[in-house]
Design an enzyme around this catalytic site. Structure first.
Site, PDB file in Angstrom:
ATOM      1  N   HIS A 108      -2.158   3.925  -4.816  1.00 59.87           N
ATOM      2  CA  HIS A 108      -1.976   3.005  -3.693  1.00 59.87           C
ATOM      3  C   HIS A 108      -1.132   3.639  -2.585  1.00 59.87           C
ATOM      4  O   HIS A 108      -1.523   3.662  -1.416  1.00 59.87           O
ATOM      5  CB  HIS A 108      -1.314   1.720  -4.200  1.00 59.87           C
ATOM      6  CG  HIS A 108      -1.110   0.666  -3.162  1.00 59.87           C
ATOM      7  ND1 HIS A 108      -1.927  -0.439  -3.050  1.00 59.87           N
ATOM      8  CD2 HIS A 108      -0.187   0.541  -2.183  1.00 59.87           C
ATOM      9  CE1 HIS A 108      -1.520  -1.195  -2.057  1.00 59.87           C
ATOM     10  NE2 HIS A 108      -0.454  -0.625  -1.511  1.00 59.87           N
ATOM     11  N   GLU A 109       0.026   4.153  -2.973  1.00 60.65           N
ATOM     12  CA  GLU A 109       0.952   4.690  -1.967  1.00 60.65           C
ATOM     13  C   GLU A 109       0.415   5.962  -1.317  1.00 60.65           C
ATOM     14  O   GLU A 109       0.621   6.192  -0.119  1.00 60.65           O
ATOM     15  CB  GLU A 109       2.321   4.949  -2.593  1.00 60.65           C
ATOM     16  CG  GLU A 109       3.029   3.703  -3.078  1.00 60.65           C
ATOM     17  CD  GLU A 109       3.172   2.638  -2.005  1.00 60.65           C
ATOM     18  OE1 GLU A 109       3.325   2.991  -0.818  1.00 60.65           O
ATOM     19  OE2 GLU A 109       3.123   1.448  -2.346  1.00 60.65           O
ATOM     20  N   HIS A 128      -3.635   7.826   4.997  1.00 58.33           N
ATOM     21  CA  HIS A 128      -3.952   7.087   6.225  1.00 58.33           C
ATOM     22  C   HIS A 128      -3.033   7.561   7.354  1.00 58.33           C
ATOM     23  O   HIS A 128      -3.488   7.873   8.470  1.00 58.33           O
ATOM     24  CB  HIS A 128      -3.761   5.592   5.959  1.00 58.33           C
ATOM     25  CG  HIS A 128      -4.263   4.698   7.053  1.00 58.33           C
ATOM     26  ND1 HIS A 128      -4.224   3.325   6.970  1.00 58.33           N
ATOM     27  CD2 HIS A 128      -4.789   4.972   8.271  1.00 58.33           C
ATOM     28  CE1 HIS A 128      -4.723   2.805   8.074  1.00 58.33           C
ATOM     29  NE2 HIS A 128      -5.067   3.780   8.887  1.00 58.33           N
ATOM     30  N   HIS A 163      -1.814   5.043   1.504  1.00 63.90           N
ATOM     31  CA  HIS A 163      -1.052   4.821   2.742  1.00 63.90           C
ATOM     32  C   HIS A 163      -0.690   6.164   3.394  1.00 63.90           C
ATOM     33  O   HIS A 163      -0.806   6.336   4.616  1.00 63.90           O
ATOM     34  CB  HIS A 163       0.241   4.064   2.441  1.00 63.90           C
ATOM     35  CG  HIS A 163       0.068   2.609   2.189  1.00 63.90           C
ATOM     36  ND1 HIS A 163      -0.632   1.776   3.033  1.00 63.90           N
ATOM     37  CD2 HIS A 163       0.538   1.818   1.189  1.00 63.90           C
ATOM     38  CE1 HIS A 163      -0.594   0.544   2.563  1.00 63.90           C
ATOM     39  NE2 HIS A 163       0.104   0.541   1.448  1.00 63.90           N
TER      40      HIS A 163
END
Length: 246
Positions: free
Chosen positions: A181-182, A188, A185
């Site tokens: 998940h991190e 991105h 980020h």
């Protein structure tokens, strides 16, 4: 079940003692938002909330429509839960009970780095290589618990820095998905900063979770395909259902 019920009511019952205070706070927020929307001639509070991030109202409403169109799947799942638990009524405190036996799927941090890197192959070699370099060479992740270190997991940094990740890895399956998940980020942020000028590089909260949750889905898909047993597959699928429901 009695213990779960009593624990749930004891915890949430505390909020009831402050019911008037909470209602006044919420009412004040609503009235303040309504005043600002009218003062600035927005057609609605929704438009006032979305306008600063240039999000069209139809985009917001399409999310609600998508959920409503598939709400039957949630109803079927809760009906299955009710049936498996053998209860006449399903209450919020019943939703925390595991439907399948716990499966030990712990892995070291190095194993987690490898599997997360492998899972993003559908996004192309440039993406995959940048992610692997960030995790394995450029030391993006402050991974373990330490004195005075805060809880949770975060991706941070600025326009001309690496996208650093702060987490507390303990080897659980949840920690592996937290890493996926991190780093979603972080990727991105990295790509946005590489391909956009400073004033366009930041992204609004409305789309911030797209990259991170998509990376989780890629990891889940790969793990479900490569499981060693039927029990592990059921466990993973149920985990994903619970993540979506929650």
């Amino acid at each position: 079940r009695t213990l779960r019920k009593n624990s749930f009511l004891s915890l949430h019952g505390k909020f009831a003692e402050y019911g008037n205070t909470l209602c006044e706070l919420l009412s004040g927020q609503v009235q303040g938002h309504l005043f600002n929307a009218k003062a600035r001639n927005y057609s609605s509070c929704l438009e006032a909330a979305l306008f600063p991030k240039n999000v069209d109202l139809s985009v917001y409403r399409s999310l609600i429509d998508a959920v409503r169109s598939k709400i039957g799947a949630l109803h079927r799942y809760t009906s299955l839960r009710k049936q498996l638990m053998g209860v006449d009524e399903l209450h919020p405190y019943d939703m925390y009970v595991p439907l399948v036996s716990e499966v030990d799927m712990k892995m070291s941090y190095e194993e987690a780095e490898t599997i997360v890197g492998d899972s993003v192959s559908p996004l192309g070699s440039e993406y995959q290589e940048a992610l692997r370099n960030g995790l394995q060479k450029d030391r993006w992740v402050d991974r373990y618990e330490n004195d005075n270190k805060r809880s949770g997991a975060y991706s941070s940094g600025c326009f001309d820095s690496m996208p650093y990740i702060l987490m507390n890895y303990q080897g659980t399956l949840n920690d592996v998905f937290t890493l996926a998940h991190e780093v979603g980020h972080s990727m991105h942020s990295l790509l946005s900063r590489n391909y956009q000028p400073y004033h366009y590089a930041s992204y609004p909260i409305f789309v911030a979770e797209v990259a991170s949750t998509f990376n989780e889905d890629l990891l889940m898909n790969m793990m479900v395909k490569n499981v060693r047993s039927k029990e592990e597959k059921i466990f993973l699928i149920n985990q994903k259902i619970e993540d979506i429901r929650a």
